[in-house]
Design a protein around this motif. Structure first.
Motif, PDB file in Angstrom:
ATOM      1  N   LEU A   3       2.513   5.503  -8.287  1.00  0.00           N
ATOM      2  CA  LEU A   3       2.910   4.224  -8.851  1.00  0.00           C
ATOM      3  C   LEU A   3       4.138   3.658  -8.131  1.00  0.00           C
ATOM      4  O   LEU A   3       4.234   2.470  -7.879  1.00  0.00           O
ATOM      5  CB  LEU A   3       3.198   4.379 -10.339  1.00  0.00           C
ATOM      6  CG  LEU A   3       3.626   3.119 -11.088  1.00  0.00           C
ATOM      7  CD1 LEU A   3       2.471   2.131 -11.142  1.00  0.00           C
ATOM      8  CD2 LEU A   3       4.075   3.466 -12.477  1.00  0.00           C
ATOM      9  N   LEU A   4       5.082   4.518  -7.781  1.00  0.00           N
ATOM     10  CA  LEU A   4       6.304   4.061  -7.118  1.00  0.00           C
ATOM     11  C   LEU A   4       6.067   3.584  -5.695  1.00  0.00           C
ATOM     12  O   LEU A   4       6.849   2.806  -5.169  1.00  0.00           O
ATOM     13  CB  LEU A   4       7.345   5.179  -7.130  1.00  0.00           C
ATOM     14  CG  LEU A   4       7.856   5.584  -8.511  1.00  0.00           C
ATOM     15  CD1 LEU A   4       8.827   6.741  -8.384  1.00  0.00           C
ATOM     16  CD2 LEU A   4       8.494   4.415  -9.212  1.00  0.00           C
ATOM     17  N   GLN A   5       5.005   4.025  -5.062  1.00  0.00           N
ATOM     18  CA  GLN A   5       4.721   3.617  -3.689  1.00  0.00           C
ATOM     19  C   GLN A   5       4.217   2.181  -3.624  1.00  0.00           C
ATOM     20  O   GLN A   5       4.277   1.547  -2.581  1.00  0.00           O
ATOM     21  CB  GLN A   5       3.695   4.561  -3.065  1.00  0.00           C
ATOM     22  CG  GLN A   5       4.226   5.959  -2.883  1.00  0.00           C
ATOM     23  CD  GLN A   5       3.149   6.912  -2.401  1.00  0.00           C
ATOM     24  OE1 GLN A   5       1.981   6.566  -2.355  1.00  0.00           O
ATOM     25  NE2 GLN A   5       3.558   8.123  -2.043  1.00  0.00           N
ATOM     26  N   ASN A   6       3.729   1.655  -4.735  1.00  0.00           N
ATOM     27  CA  ASN A   6       3.177   0.304  -4.747  1.00  0.00           C
ATOM     28  C   ASN A   6       4.207  -0.763  -5.082  1.00  0.00           C
ATOM     29  O   ASN A   6       3.865  -1.925  -5.204  1.00  0.00           O
ATOM     30  CB  ASN A   6       2.026   0.221  -5.756  1.00  0.00           C
ATOM     31  CG  ASN A   6       0.862   1.094  -5.343  1.00  0.00           C
ATOM     32  OD1 ASN A   6       0.628   1.304  -4.160  1.00  0.00           O
ATOM     33  ND2 ASN A   6       0.144   1.606  -6.325  1.00  0.00           N
ATOM     34  N   GLY A   9       9.315  -5.782  -2.891  1.00  0.00           N
ATOM     35  CA  GLY A   9      10.582  -6.467  -3.076  1.00  0.00           C
ATOM     36  C   GLY A   9      10.587  -7.368  -4.302  1.00  0.00           C
ATOM     37  O   GLY A   9      11.612  -7.549  -4.952  1.00  0.00           O
ATOM     38  N   TRP A  10       9.434  -7.946  -4.625  1.00  0.00           N
ATOM     39  CA  TRP A  10       9.342  -8.790  -5.810  1.00  0.00           C
ATOM     40  C   TRP A  10       9.603  -7.984  -7.076  1.00  0.00           C
ATOM     41  O   TRP A  10      10.227  -8.476  -8.016  1.00  0.00           O
ATOM     42  CB  TRP A  10       7.976  -9.470  -5.893  1.00  0.00           C
ATOM     43  CG  TRP A  10       7.854 -10.596  -4.927  1.00  0.00           C
ATOM     44  CD1 TRP A  10       7.114 -10.621  -3.784  1.00  0.00           C
ATOM     45  CD2 TRP A  10       8.535 -11.847  -5.000  1.00  0.00           C
ATOM     46  NE1 TRP A  10       7.284 -11.810  -3.146  1.00  0.00           N
ATOM     47  CE2 TRP A  10       8.157 -12.592  -3.875  1.00  0.00           C
ATOM     48  CE3 TRP A  10       9.422 -12.403  -5.902  1.00  0.00           C
ATOM     49  CZ2 TRP A  10       8.627 -13.874  -3.638  1.00  0.00           C
ATOM     50  CZ3 TRP A  10       9.894 -13.680  -5.671  1.00  0.00           C
ATOM     51  CH2 TRP A  10       9.503 -14.399  -4.551  1.00  0.00           C
ATOM     52  N   HIS A  11       9.117  -6.766  -7.088  1.00  0.00           N
ATOM     53  CA  HIS A  11       9.353  -5.908  -8.252  1.00  0.00           C
ATOM     54  C   HIS A  11      10.846  -5.648  -8.434  1.00  0.00           C
ATOM     55  O   HIS A  11      11.364  -5.669  -9.554  1.00  0.00           O
ATOM     56  CB  HIS A  11       8.606  -4.583  -8.112  1.00  0.00           C
ATOM     57  CG  HIS A  11       7.124  -4.732  -8.154  1.00  0.00           C
ATOM     58  ND1 HIS A  11       6.345  -4.575  -7.046  1.00  0.00           N
ATOM     59  CD2 HIS A  11       6.296  -5.034  -9.183  1.00  0.00           C
ATOM     60  CE1 HIS A  11       5.085  -4.767  -7.377  1.00  0.00           C
ATOM     61  NE2 HIS A  11       5.025  -5.052  -8.671  1.00  0.00           N
ATOM     62  N   ALA A  12      11.538  -5.394  -7.339  1.00  0.00           N
ATOM     63  CA  ALA A  12      12.978  -5.152  -7.407  1.00  0.00           C
ATOM     64  C   ALA A  12      13.712  -6.389  -7.912  1.00  0.00           C
ATOM     65  O   ALA A  12      14.645  -6.281  -8.708  1.00  0.00           O
ATOM     66  CB  ALA A  12      13.513  -4.742  -6.035  1.00  0.00           C
ATOM     67  N   LEU A  13      13.285  -7.574  -7.478  1.00  0.00           N
ATOM     68  CA  LEU A  13      13.917  -8.805  -7.952  1.00  0.00           C
ATOM     69  C   LEU A  13      13.684  -9.023  -9.444  1.00  0.00           C
ATOM     70  O   LEU A  13      14.581  -9.455 -10.173  1.00  0.00           O
ATOM     71  CB  LEU A  13      13.389 -10.008  -7.170  1.00  0.00           C
ATOM     72  CG  LEU A  13      13.895 -10.129  -5.734  1.00  0.00           C
ATOM     73  CD1 LEU A  13      13.196 -11.285  -5.025  1.00  0.00           C
ATOM     74  CD2 LEU A  13      15.387 -10.317  -5.728  1.00  0.00           C
ATOM     75  N   ILE A  14      12.497  -8.714  -9.912  1.00  0.00           N
ATOM     76  CA  ILE A  14      12.199  -8.867 -11.339  1.00  0.00           C
ATOM     77  C   ILE A  14      13.031  -7.893 -12.158  1.00  0.00           C
ATOM     78  O   ILE A  14      13.600  -8.252 -13.193  1.00  0.00           O
ATOM     79  CB  ILE A  14      10.686  -8.682 -11.592  1.00  0.00           C
ATOM     80  CG1 ILE A  14       9.910  -9.853 -10.979  1.00  0.00           C
ATOM     81  CG2 ILE A  14      10.390  -8.559 -13.081  1.00  0.00           C
ATOM     82  CD1 ILE A  14       8.417  -9.682 -10.976  1.00  0.00           C
TER      83      ILE A  14
END
Length: 85
Positions: A3-6, A9-14
């Motif tokens: 799950l963490l490999q997917n 950068g958008w996830h980090a911004l959210i």
């Protein structure tokens, strides 16, 4: 772990936006400072404790378990008549 490999950068911004909304922009520097200080303390304590201290703590725990270990009795239950108030 797959799950963490997917994550992108958008996830980090959210996640960052949610943290800012939750804690507020004014408290983030203090929060980051506190986390950094805690990490430094943990790292220094882990490095300062030699392996022999860990082994001696384990053996002390085994000694304190004593003969009542596994008998189902609690050391607190073996208090005297003073506890029977």
């Amino acid at each position: 772990m797959a799950l963490l490999q997917n994550l992108t950068g958008w996830h980090a911004l959210i996640v960052l936006a949610v943290i800012v909304l939750f804690f507020g922009a004014a408290r983030l520097p203090a929060l980051a400072r506190s986390v950094g200080r805690s990490a430094r303390i943990l790292k220094s304590e882990a490095a300062a404790e030699p392996a022999s201290t860990v082994r001696s703590a384990e053996s002390a725990a085994e000694r304190s378990a004593g003969p009542s270990a596994g008998t189902g009795t609690s050391p607190v239950a073996d208090v005297g008549p003073a506890a029977q108030v």
